[in-house]
Scaffold this active site. Structure first.
Site, PDB file in Angstrom:
ATOM      1  N   LYS A   1      29.979  44.845  48.425  1.00  0.00           N
ATOM      2  CA  LYS A   1      28.547  44.604  48.210  1.00  0.00           C
ATOM      3  C   LYS A   1      28.365  43.349  47.359  1.00  0.00           C
ATOM      4  O   LYS A   1      27.295  43.097  46.835  1.00  0.00           O
ATOM      5  CB  LYS A   1      27.920  45.826  47.528  1.00  0.00           C
ATOM      6  CG  LYS A   1      27.890  47.039  48.455  1.00  0.00           C
ATOM      7  CD  LYS A   1      27.237  48.246  47.842  1.00  0.00           C
ATOM      8  CE  LYS A   1      27.189  49.376  48.872  1.00  0.00           C
ATOM      9  NZ  LYS A   1      26.786  50.652  48.294  1.00  0.00           N
TER      10      LYS A   1
ATOM     11  N   GLU B   1      35.804  56.317  48.078  1.00  0.00           N
ATOM     12  CA  GLU B   1      36.363  56.660  46.767  1.00  0.00           C
ATOM     13  C   GLU B   1      37.769  56.074  46.647  1.00  0.00           C
ATOM     14  O   GLU B   1      38.608  56.250  47.528  1.00  0.00           O
ATOM     15  CB  GLU B   1      36.422  58.187  46.593  1.00  0.00           C
ATOM     16  CG  GLU B   1      36.484  58.576  45.141  1.00  0.00           C
ATOM     17  CD  GLU B   1      36.503  60.092  44.939  1.00  0.00           C
ATOM     18  OE1 GLU B   1      37.027  60.517  43.901  1.00  0.00           O
ATOM     19  OE2 GLU B   1      35.999  60.827  45.817  1.00  0.00           O
TER      20      GLU B   1
ATOM     21  N   ASP C   1      40.929  44.912  46.893  1.00  0.00           N
ATOM     22  CA  ASP C   1      40.955  45.611  45.618  1.00  0.00           C
ATOM     23  C   ASP C   1      41.617  44.653  44.649  1.00  0.00           C
ATOM     24  O   ASP C   1      42.651  44.056  44.963  1.00  0.00           O
ATOM     25  CB  ASP C   1      41.711  46.940  45.688  1.00  0.00           C
ATOM     26  CG  ASP C   1      41.340  47.824  44.494  1.00  0.00           C
ATOM     27  OD1 ASP C   1      40.146  47.874  44.165  1.00  0.00           O
ATOM     28  OD2 ASP C   1      42.227  48.444  43.897  1.00  0.00           O
ATOM     29  N   SER C   2      40.972  44.452  43.531  1.00  0.00           N
ATOM     30  CA  SER C   2      41.506  43.475  42.599  1.00  0.00           C
ATOM     31  C   SER C   2      41.218  43.909  41.184  1.00  0.00           C
ATOM     32  O   SER C   2      40.367  44.770  40.941  1.00  0.00           O
ATOM     33  CB  SER C   2      40.905  42.093  42.878  1.00  0.00           C
ATOM     34  OG  SER C   2      39.516  42.184  43.070  1.00  0.00           O
TER      35      SER C   2
ATOM     36  N   PHE D   1      32.505  36.149  37.059  1.00  0.00           N
ATOM     37  CA  PHE D   1      32.075  37.525  36.784  1.00  0.00           C
ATOM     38  C   PHE D   1      33.288  38.303  36.295  1.00  0.00           C
ATOM     39  O   PHE D   1      34.382  37.762  36.170  1.00  0.00           O
ATOM     40  CB  PHE D   1      31.459  38.164  38.044  1.00  0.00           C
ATOM     41  CG  PHE D   1      32.381  38.180  39.242  1.00  0.00           C
ATOM     42  CD1 PHE D   1      33.195  39.266  39.502  1.00  0.00           C
ATOM     43  CD2 PHE D   1      32.432  37.093  40.121  1.00  0.00           C
ATOM     44  CE1 PHE D   1      34.048  39.282  40.605  1.00  0.00           C
ATOM     45  CE2 PHE D   1      33.286  37.098  41.223  1.00  0.00           C
ATOM     46  CZ  PHE D   1      34.085  38.193  41.462  1.00  0.00           C
TER      47      PHE D   1
ATOM     48  N   ASP E   1      36.355  37.118  33.730  1.00  0.00           N
ATOM     49  CA  ASP E   1      36.530  35.657  33.723  1.00  0.00           C
ATOM     50  C   ASP E   1      36.326  34.989  32.350  1.00  0.00           C
ATOM     51  O   ASP E   1      37.079  34.088  31.993  1.00  0.00           O
ATOM     52  CB  ASP E   1      35.607  34.999  34.757  1.00  0.00           C
ATOM     53  CG  ASP E   1      36.068  35.244  36.196  1.00  0.00           C
ATOM     54  OD1 ASP E   1      37.135  35.869  36.384  1.00  0.00           O
ATOM     55  OD2 ASP E   1      35.369  34.808  37.132  1.00  0.00           O
TER      56      ASP E   1
ATOM     57  N   LYS F   1      37.975  27.162  40.664  1.00  0.00           N
ATOM     58  CA  LYS F   1      38.381  28.566  40.594  1.00  0.00           C
ATOM     59  C   LYS F   1      39.039  29.015  41.902  1.00  0.00           C
ATOM     60  O   LYS F   1      40.089  29.647  41.890  1.00  0.00           O
ATOM     61  CB  LYS F   1      37.176  29.454  40.262  1.00  0.00           C
ATOM     62  CG  LYS F   1      37.546  30.932  40.152  1.00  0.00           C
ATOM     63  CD  LYS F   1      36.338  31.817  39.876  1.00  0.00           C
ATOM     64  CE  LYS F   1      36.724  33.277  39.970  1.00  0.00           C
ATOM     65  NZ  LYS F   1      35.591  34.192  39.737  1.00  0.00           N
TER      66      LYS F   1
ATOM     67  N   HIS G   1      43.284  34.445  42.008  1.00  0.00           N
ATOM     68  CA  HIS G   1      44.000  35.481  42.767  1.00  0.00           C
ATOM     69  C   HIS G   1      43.360  35.705  44.133  1.00  0.00           C
ATOM     70  O   HIS G   1      44.044  35.796  45.137  1.00  0.00           O
ATOM     71  CB  HIS G   1      44.033  36.782  41.962  1.00  0.00           C
ATOM     72  CG  HIS G   1      42.682  37.240  41.451  1.00  0.00           C
ATOM     73  ND1 HIS G   1      41.829  36.408  40.741  1.00  0.00           N
ATOM     74  CD2 HIS G   1      42.028  38.429  41.545  1.00  0.00           C
ATOM     75  CE1 HIS G   1      40.726  37.082  40.428  1.00  0.00           C
ATOM     76  NE2 HIS G   1      40.822  38.300  40.906  1.00  0.00           N
TER      77      HIS G   1
END
Length: 198
Positions: A10, A42, A71-72, A154, A157, A177, A182
């Site tokens: 999102k 989930e 996923d980070s 965000f 950072d 950036k 990553h």
């Protein structure tokens, strides 16, 4: 019929990065913001990879379309790799970047600068009907500052210092950036995969 790829996020910033990547292949990119009927998956995995695969495969099955999920998070050596997979909700179930940063800074308050090494991890998983799920990984090494610096970006950072650039991640311009982050590195690897997949 329009070819489409769903990004299981999102986050509009992430969506834009993917739109740029898929435009040359004639794919329409949609996110979960375009599909409000899809529930959040989930994250029950114990690693970034497990969570990324879980999100990609669950949404791909529900929609019958190609789906990319990421996923980070942040791993701090002095905290035994925490916050890790709990990065987004480290300070509590309500996602709050500020509260998460405060918690990490508080836990590191007695840790000297030389022992504040950390890295950002990102795993992207791509899944879809009749295809084998693939993953790519990107990491970015740095250290945790004593206080916030910069207003871009965000998450963590503002307290993540990149020694090679002498700046916090939040002091970098978007282009700077994306070249070292990553997610930028994982996206580059995914770009190389896309030609095979599409």
């Amino acid at each position: 019929m329009t070819k489409r790829v769903i990004i299981a996020t999102k986050n509009q910033g992430k969506a834009k990065e993917f739109q740029n990547m898929f435009a040359p292949y004639g794919y329409e990119v949609q996110t979960l913001l375009d599909l409000p009927h899809i529930d959040d998956v989930e994250e029950t995995g114990s690693t970034f990879e497990e969570n990324a695969i879980l999100k990609a495969e669950t949404v791909a099955e529900e929609l019958g379309a190609m789906v990319i999920a990421d996923d980070s998070g942040l791993a701090v050596d002095a905290l035994d790799g925490r916050p890790g997979v709990y990065s987004a909700r480290y300070a509590g179930l309500e996602k709050s970047d500020e509260a998460n940063i405060d918690k990490v800074l508080d836990e590191l308050k007695d840790v000297p600068n030389g022992d504040r090494s950390a890295r950002f991890h990102c795993v992207l998983a791509i899944a879809g009907p009749g295809m084998e799920t693939r993953t790519v990984t990107g990491t970015c090494d740095g250290q945790i500052l004593q206080e916030r610096r910069g207003t871009n970006g965000f998450g963590y950072d503002p307290v993540f210092f990149v020694p090679s650039l002498g700046k916090s991640m939040a002091e970098l311009l978007p282009k700077e950036k994306s070249s070292i982050s990553h997610r930028g590195i994982a996206l580059e690897k995914l770009g190389a995969l896309i030609t095979d997949l599409v």
